[in-house]
Motif scaffolding. Structure first.
Motif, PDB file in Angstrom:
ATOM      1  N   GLN A 112      30.382  45.497  33.075  1.00  0.00           N
ATOM      2  CA  GLN A 112      31.060  44.982  34.257  1.00  0.00           C
ATOM      3  C   GLN A 112      30.388  43.702  34.740  1.00  0.00           C
ATOM      4  OE1 GLN A 112      31.061  47.636  37.610  1.00  0.00           O
ATOM      5  NE2 GLN A 112      33.040  46.870  38.307  1.00  0.00           N
ATOM      6  N   LYS A 113      29.072  43.675  34.742  1.00  0.00           N
ATOM      7  CA  LYS A 113      28.358  42.474  35.187  1.00  0.00           C
ATOM      8  C   LYS A 113      28.581  41.307  34.239  1.00  0.00           C
ATOM      9  CE  LYS A 113      24.975  44.467  38.088  1.00  0.00           C
ATOM     10  NZ  LYS A 113      24.837  44.035  39.404  1.00  0.00           N
ATOM     11  N   LEU A 114      28.749  41.611  32.952  1.00  0.00           N
ATOM     12  CA  LEU A 114      28.996  40.561  31.977  1.00  0.00           C
ATOM     13  C   LEU A 114      30.459  40.133  31.949  1.00  0.00           C
ATOM     14  CD1 LEU A 114      26.841  41.856  28.983  1.00  0.00           C
ATOM     15  CD2 LEU A 114      26.322  39.968  30.528  1.00  0.00           C
ATOM     16  N   GLY A 115      31.314  40.864  32.651  1.00  0.00           N
ATOM     17  CA  GLY A 115      32.723  40.529  32.694  1.00  0.00           C
ATOM     18  C   GLY A 115      33.510  41.108  31.527  1.00  0.00           C
ATOM     19  N   LEU A 116      32.941  42.078  30.827  1.00  0.00           N
ATOM     20  CA  LEU A 116      33.620  42.714  29.701  1.00  0.00           C
ATOM     21  C   LEU A 116      34.316  43.978  30.181  1.00  0.00           C
ATOM     22  CD1 LEU A 116      30.673  42.461  27.171  1.00  0.00           C
ATOM     23  CD2 LEU A 116      32.566  40.877  27.432  1.00  0.00           C
ATOM     24  N   GLU A 117      35.546  44.194  29.691  1.00  0.00           N
ATOM     25  CA  GLU A 117      36.283  45.400  30.069  1.00  0.00           C
ATOM     26  C   GLU A 117      36.743  46.123  28.831  1.00  0.00           C
ATOM     27  OE1 GLU A 117      39.125  45.651  33.150  1.00  0.00           O
ATOM     28  OE2 GLU A 117      38.418  43.810  34.086  1.00  0.00           O
ATOM     29  N   ASP A 118      36.820  47.421  28.927  1.00  0.00           N
ATOM     30  CA  ASP A 118      37.301  48.259  27.845  1.00  0.00           C
ATOM     31  C   ASP A 118      38.826  48.164  27.809  1.00  0.00           C
ATOM     32  OD1 ASP A 118      37.552  50.127  25.875  1.00  0.00           O
ATOM     33  OD2 ASP A 118      37.161  51.859  27.174  1.00  0.00           O
ATOM     34  N   PRO A 119      39.411  47.758  26.672  1.00  0.00           N
ATOM     35  CA  PRO A 119      40.879  47.637  26.605  1.00  0.00           C
ATOM     36  C   PRO A 119      41.601  48.955  26.860  1.00  0.00           C
ATOM     37  CG  PRO A 119      39.851  46.647  24.670  1.00  0.00           C
ATOM     38  CD  PRO A 119      38.771  47.312  25.450  1.00  0.00           C
ATOM     39  N   ALA A 120      40.994  50.068  26.482  1.00  0.00           N
ATOM     40  CA  ALA A 120      41.634  51.369  26.715  1.00  0.00           C
ATOM     41  C   ALA A 120      41.736  51.661  28.212  1.00  0.00           C
ATOM     42  CB  ALA A 120      40.865  52.468  26.010  1.00  0.00           C
ATOM     43  N   LYS A 121      40.702  51.296  28.957  1.00  0.00           N
ATOM     44  CA  LYS A 121      40.727  51.506  30.412  1.00  0.00           C
ATOM     45  C   LYS A 121      41.796  50.636  31.060  1.00  0.00           C
ATOM     46  CE  LYS A 121      35.982  52.955  31.250  1.00  0.00           C
ATOM     47  NZ  LYS A 121      34.725  52.616  31.914  1.00  0.00           N
ATOM     48  N   LYS A 122      41.907  49.388  30.591  1.00  0.00           N
ATOM     49  CA  LYS A 122      42.898  48.476  31.150  1.00  0.00           C
ATOM     50  C   LYS A 122      44.309  48.965  30.839  1.00  0.00           C
ATOM     51  CE  LYS A 122      42.655  43.816  32.365  1.00  0.00           C
ATOM     52  NZ  LYS A 122      41.951  42.605  32.287  1.00  0.00           N
ATOM     53  N   GLU A 123      44.483  49.519  29.648  1.00  0.00           N
ATOM     54  CA  GLU A 123      45.778  50.074  29.253  1.00  0.00           C
ATOM     55  C   GLU A 123      46.143  51.258  30.144  1.00  0.00           C
ATOM     56  OE1 GLU A 123      49.194  50.281  26.809  1.00  0.00           O
ATOM     57  OE2 GLU A 123      47.605  48.788  26.761  1.00  0.00           O
ATOM     58  N   ALA A 124      45.190  52.150  30.358  1.00  0.00           N
ATOM     59  CA  ALA A 124      45.439  53.323  31.203  1.00  0.00           C
ATOM     60  C   ALA A 124      45.714  52.916  32.646  1.00  0.00           C
ATOM     61  CB  ALA A 124      44.246  54.271  31.135  1.00  0.00           C
ATOM     62  N   GLU A 125      44.977  51.927  33.121  1.00  0.00           N
ATOM     63  CA  GLU A 125      45.191  51.457  34.489  1.00  0.00           C
ATOM     64  C   GLU A 125      46.577  50.824  34.634  1.00  0.00           C
ATOM     65  OE1 GLU A 125      43.066  48.665  37.894  1.00  0.00           O
ATOM     66  OE2 GLU A 125      42.206  48.731  35.889  1.00  0.00           O
ATOM     67  N   GLY A 126      46.999  50.081  33.623  1.00  0.00           N
ATOM     68  CA  GLY A 126      48.327  49.477  33.652  1.00  0.00           C
ATOM     69  C   GLY A 126      49.426  50.522  33.696  1.00  0.00           C
ATOM     70  N   LYS A 127      49.277  51.594  32.913  1.00  0.00           N
ATOM     71  CA  LYS A 127      50.282  52.665  32.926  1.00  0.00           C
ATOM     72  C   LYS A 127      50.309  53.360  34.288  1.00  0.00           C
ATOM     73  CE  LYS A 127      51.463  54.949  29.284  1.00  0.00           C
ATOM     74  NZ  LYS A 127      51.530  55.861  28.170  1.00  0.00           N
ATOM     75  N   ALA A 128      49.136  53.582  34.859  1.00  0.00           N
ATOM     76  CA  ALA A 128      49.067  54.239  36.167  1.00  0.00           C
ATOM     77  C   ALA A 128      49.716  53.360  37.238  1.00  0.00           C
ATOM     78  CB  ALA A 128      47.623  54.539  36.528  1.00  0.00           C
ATOM     79  N   VAL A 129      49.449  52.074  37.189  1.00  0.00           N
ATOM     80  CA  VAL A 129      50.033  51.153  38.171  1.00  0.00           C
ATOM     81  C   VAL A 129      51.544  51.082  37.988  1.00  0.00           C
ATOM     82  CG1 VAL A 129      50.209  48.693  38.745  1.00  0.00           C
ATOM     83  CG2 VAL A 129      47.986  49.773  38.611  1.00  0.00           C
TER      84      VAL A 129
END
Length: 130
Positions: free
Chosen positions: A23-40
């Motif tokens: 998170q501090k380096l600005g890197l995100e897990d694509p699976a988390k972003k995918e799950a967050e997108g579906k939830a939103v």
């Protein structure tokens, strides 16, 4: 030499798995972003928002995952005859957006000299009419 390489590799692997470091380096897990997108997307459909509104409000999320969540919720709501729920809060700010300053509490506003003068002005106007 081999011990140093082994130690450095182990350390890098340990740090790569740490969410806080990523998170501090600005890197995100694509699976988390995918799950967050579906939830939103599902939340947007449940609240009655159009898919285009979801895209513009949550522009930092992948459109494909937002649409997938929106479509799944739409099918579920049609099958179960579920009504939409009106959103109670404004949409979230995108990550990294500057936060605005909050208004001063009412007690501080009442003590300010500007608000103290306003009642006098209205009393003067009422007296001049008579």
């Amino acid at each position: 030499m081999i011990k140093r390489i082994f130690l450095a590799t182990t350390l890098l692997l340990a740090l790569a798995g740490c969410d806080q470091v990523n998170q501090k380096l600005g890197l995100e897990d694509p699976a988390k972003k995918e799950a967050e997108g579906k939830a939103v997307g599902s939340a947007c459909r449940h609240s009655g928002r159009a898919i285009e509104d979801c895209y513009s409000i949550y522009s930092w999320l992948p459109k494909a995952s937002v649409y997938g969540g929106w479509r799944e919720m739409d099918e579920y709501m049609r099958e179960n005859k579920i009504e939409t729920i009106a959103p109670q809060l404004p949409p979230a700010d995108p990550p990294g957006a500057a936060k605005k300053k909050k208004k001063a509490p009412a007690s501080e506003e009442a003590d300010s000299p500007e608000t103290a003068k306003e009642p006098e002005k209205s009393a003067e106007k009422g007296a001049s009419k008579h």
